[in-house]
Design an enzyme around this catalytic site. Structure first.
Site, PDB file in Angstrom:
ATOM      1  N   GLU A 165       0.615  -1.230  -0.115  1.00  0.00           N
ATOM      2  CA  GLU A 165       0.104  -0.164  -0.012  1.00  0.00           C
ATOM      3  C   GLU A 165       0.848   1.222  -0.123  1.00  0.00           C
ATOM      4  OE1 GLU A 165      -2.751  -0.905   3.009  1.00  0.00           O
ATOM      5  OE2 GLU A 165      -4.129  -1.949   1.825  1.00  0.00           O
TER       6      GLU A 165
HETATM    7  C1  HEC Z   1      -3.327   1.265  -1.555  1.00  0.00           C
HETATM    8  C2  HEC Z   1      -4.644   1.612  -1.204  1.00  0.00           C
HETATM    9  C3  HEC Z   1      -4.799   1.937   0.244  1.00  0.00           C
HETATM   10  C4  HEC Z   1      -4.174   2.747   1.036  1.00  0.00           C
HETATM   11  C5  HEC Z   1      -3.162   3.915   0.588  1.00  0.00           C
HETATM   12  C6  HEC Z   1      -4.882   2.821   2.252  1.00  0.00           C
HETATM   13  N1  HEC Z   1      -6.032   2.099   2.251  1.00  0.00           N
HETATM   14 FE1  HEC Z   1      -7.110   1.857   3.857  1.00  0.00          FE
HETATM   15  N2  HEC Z   1      -7.644  -0.024   2.949  1.00  0.00           N
HETATM   16  C7  HEC Z   1      -7.327  -0.531   1.820  1.00  0.00           C
HETATM   17  C8  HEC Z   1      -7.704  -2.069   1.617  1.00  0.00           C
HETATM   18  C9  HEC Z   1      -7.510  -2.706   0.595  1.00  0.00           C
HETATM   19  C10 HEC Z   1      -8.194  -2.326   2.803  1.00  0.00           C
HETATM   20  C11 HEC Z   1      -8.822  -3.750   3.207  1.00  0.00           C
HETATM   21  C12 HEC Z   1      -7.550  -4.556   3.787  1.00  0.00           C
HETATM   22  C13 HEC Z   1      -7.887  -5.660   4.402  1.00  0.00           C
HETATM   23  O1  HEC Z   1      -9.015  -5.572   5.185  1.00  0.00           O
HETATM   24  O2  HEC Z   1      -6.988  -6.626   4.682  1.00  0.00           O
HETATM   25  C14 HEC Z   1      -8.425  -1.104   3.737  1.00  0.00           C
HETATM   26  C15 HEC Z   1      -9.130  -0.997   4.930  1.00  0.00           C
HETATM   27  C16 HEC Z   1      -9.135   0.173   5.643  1.00  0.00           C
HETATM   28  C17 HEC Z   1     -10.095   0.581   6.691  1.00  0.00           C
HETATM   29  C18 HEC Z   1     -10.986  -0.361   7.220  1.00  0.00           C
HETATM   30  C19 HEC Z   1     -12.442  -0.296   7.033  1.00  0.00           C
HETATM   31  C20 HEC Z   1     -13.131  -1.696   7.197  1.00  0.00           C
HETATM   32  O3  HEC Z   1     -14.360  -1.440   7.072  1.00  0.00           O
HETATM   33  O4  HEC Z   1     -12.720  -2.597   7.770  1.00  0.00           O
HETATM   34  C21 HEC Z   1      -9.851   1.847   7.083  1.00  0.00           C
HETATM   35  C22 HEC Z   1     -10.474   2.768   8.170  1.00  0.00           C
HETATM   36  C23 HEC Z   1      -9.119   2.252   6.103  1.00  0.00           C
HETATM   37  N3  HEC Z   1      -8.494   1.571   5.438  1.00  0.00           N
HETATM   38  C24 HEC Z   1      -8.112   3.820   6.324  1.00  0.00           C
HETATM   39  C25 HEC Z   1      -7.317   4.247   5.639  1.00  0.00           C
HETATM   40  C26 HEC Z   1      -6.286   5.044   6.058  1.00  0.00           C
HETATM   41  C27 HEC Z   1      -6.679   6.180   7.443  1.00  0.00           C
HETATM   42  C28 HEC Z   1      -5.122   5.397   5.315  1.00  0.00           C
HETATM   43  C29 HEC Z   1      -4.014   6.127   5.349  1.00  0.00           C
HETATM   44  C30 HEC Z   1      -3.251   6.019   6.503  1.00  0.00           C
HETATM   45  C31 HEC Z   1      -5.517   4.218   4.387  1.00  0.00           C
HETATM   46  N4  HEC Z   1      -6.628   3.578   4.649  1.00  0.00           N
HETATM   47  C32 HEC Z   1      -4.680   3.824   3.228  1.00  0.00           C
HETATM   48  C33 HEC Z   1      -6.620   0.306   0.856  1.00  0.00           C
HETATM   49  C34 HEC Z   1      -5.933   1.301   1.138  1.00  0.00           C
END
Ligand code: HEC
Ligand code: HEC
Length: 308
Positions: free
Chosen positions: A120
Site C-alpha cells: 500500500e
Molecule cells: C493502496 C490503497 C490503500 C491505501 C493507500 C490506504 N488504504 Fe485503507 N484499506 C485499503 C484496503 C485494501 C483495505 C482492506 C484491507 C484488509 O481488510 O485486509 C483497507 C482498509 C481500511 C479501513 C478499514 C475499513 C473496514 O471497514 O474494515 C480503514 C478505516 C482504512 N483502510 C483507512 C485508511 C487510512 C486512514 C489510510 C491512510 C493512513 C489508508 N486506509 C490507506 C486500501 C488502502
C-alpha cells in the site's frame, strides 16, 4: 440441513426484534475539530508513503461520498495490486473492528497498517516522522495539539479523529427510521420488507447494516475467490474461523462498486442475487432484486462538510 436450521434461527430471532434492528446515524458526529483538521492534512499527504506518491485518499476518496477507490483491488506504491477490495472509510467509526478479518481493534490501530504495508504505502514510521518534521507547519500543529514531537501515536490519533468526522447522516432510510413514513417510496418499502423477510437483516443490521459481527462468506455454497482468502482463519489458524469475515456495512453501498472482498462483482443487483445464493440458499428473482436495490440506494447519506 443443519445450516438451514441454524440460519432460520438467526432469521427468526432477527425478525422478533425487527423494531430495534436498525439505528439511524447521528446527525451531529462528535469529534475534536482541531485534531480532525490535522488528521485531514495527514490523510491527504503522500509523504506518509515510502516513495511519496500515495496517500490514504488515493484508495479512499471522500468527495463523492464513497470512501473507496472504485477498483476491484487497490493499487499501492509502484502500481502494486493488493489482494482485497478496499472497504469504505465512511461510518467506519461504528464498525466493531476494522479490516475484513477484524485484525485492528480501533481506527487508530488501523491507521498504522496501510502506512507500513509494503503493497500500500510501503513506508516506515521513523522515515515518515523525519519527513514530517521538516515541515514547520506540522511541527507547530503537533506541539499545539499534543504538546509533543511528531510521533506515530499522534499521527494515527489525528487520522482516526478525522475519520470520526466521516459520517454520512440523513439518508432516506435514516429519515424513515426517525419516523418519516414518506421518506421511502413504495418500491423502496417493498425492498426493505424483502430485505427483512429474505433474511438479509440477520447479518446486515445495526447502525451500519453490517460491521457488527463476523459471518462466514459462503454459507450454502463455496464463496468465489476464497482459495487464497480464508478470512479470520489467516489470523487465528482456527478451523472454525475459515472464511469468516466482518460482515460489510451496506451504508452508501450504491456508491462503492465493485463488490465483495474480491471486487469482481461489478453491480449491486448481481451482488444482491449472489447473496441470496451463497448466504441464504435461495433464489432472489430479478424483480425482487430490483426492489432490494431500490431500498439499498436509500442508504446513501450526506457527505459531511469536512470531506468536501
Ligand atoms: C493502496 C490503497 C490503500 C491505501 C493507500 C490506504 N488504504 Fe485503507 N484499506 C485499503 C484496503 C485494501 C483495505 C482492506 C484491507 C484488509 O481488510 O485486509 C483497507 C482498509 C481500511 C479501513 C478499514 C475499513 C473496514 O471497514 O474494515 C480503514 C478505516 C482504512 N483502510 C483507512 C485508511 C487510512 C486512514 C489510510 C491512510 C493512513 C489508508 N486506509 C490507506 C486500501 C488502502
Ligand atoms: C449469513 C450472513 C449474511 C446474509 C444472510 C447476507 N449477507 Fe450480505 N454479506 C455477508 C458477508 C459475510 C459479506 C462479505 C462477503 C465477502 O466479500 O467475502 C456480505 C456482502 C454483501 C454485499 C457486498 C458489500 C461490499 O461492500 O462489497 C452486499 C451488497 C450484501 N452483502 C447484501 C446482502 C443482501 C441484499 C442480502 C439478502 C439477500 C444479504 N447480503 C444477506 C453476510 C451476509
Amino acid at each position: 440441513m443443519l445450516k438451514k436450521t441454524l440460519l432460520s434461527t438467526i432469521v427468526v430471532s432477527t425478525l422478533l426484534s425487527a423494531g430495534s434492528l436498525f439505528t439511524p446515524l447521528p446527525q451531529d458526529s462528535k469529534y475534536d475539530k482541531a485534531e480532525a483538521a490535522l488528521g485531514k492534512q495527514l490523510y491527504m499527504d503522500t509523504r506518509l508513503s515510502g516513495d511519496g506518491t500515495v496517500a490514504c485518499v488515493n484508495c479512499h476518496e471522500l468527495s463523492m461520498g464513497s470512501g473507496v477507490d472504485g477498483l476491484p483491488t487497490s493499487t499501492g506504491i509502484r502500481g502494486q495490486k493488493g489482494p482485497v477490495n478496499a472497504p469504505t472509510v465512511y461510518n467506519a467509526r461504528f464498525n466493531f473492528v476494522q479490516f475484513w478479518d477484524g485484525r485492528a481493534a480501533s481506527l487508530q490501530d488501523q491507521a498504522a497498517g496501510p502506512v507500513e504495508n509494503p503493497l500500500e504505502m510501503g513506508a516506515k514510521f521513523p522515515e515518515v516522522i523525519k519527513r514530517l518534521k521538516e515541515d514547520e507547519n506540522y511541527v507547530k500543529l503537533f506541539q499545539e495539539l499534543y504538546h509533543d514531537d511528531i510521533t506515530k501515536e499522534h499521527i494515527t490519533h489525528a487520522i482516526a479523529e478525522f475519520e470520526k468526522a466521516l459520517v454520512t447522516p440523513n439518508s432516506k432510510f435514516d429519515q424513515f427510521l426517525r419516523g418519516d413514513q414518506n421518506a421511502l417510496n413504495d418500491m423502496e418499502k417493498k425492498g426493505f420488507k424483502l430485505f427483512n423477510d429474505k433474511g438479509c437483516a440477520a447479518c446486515h443490521n445495526g447502525i451500519n447494516l453490517g460491521s457488527n459481527l463476523y459471518q462466514k462468506a459462503g454459507i450454502f455454497e463455496k464463496f468465489p475467490e476464497t482459495d487464497n482468502f480464508t478470512g479470520r482463519y489467516a489470523l487465528t489458524k482456527d478451523e472454525k474461523d475459515k472464511y469468516f469475515v466482518k460482515v460489510p456495512t451496506l451504508r452508501n453501498i450504491a456508491r462503492t462498486a465493485p463488490y465483495f472482498h474480491h471486487g469482481k462483482t461489478p453491480d449491486l443487483k448481481t451482488a444482491v442475487m449472489q447473496m441470496g445464493y451463497y448466504q441464504l440458499g435461495i433464489t432472489i428473482t430479478l424483480e425482487e432484486a430490483d426492489a432490494i436495490v431500490a431500498f439499498l440506494k436509500t442508504l446513501n447519506g450526506e457527505v459531511p462538510e469536512i470531506a468536501k
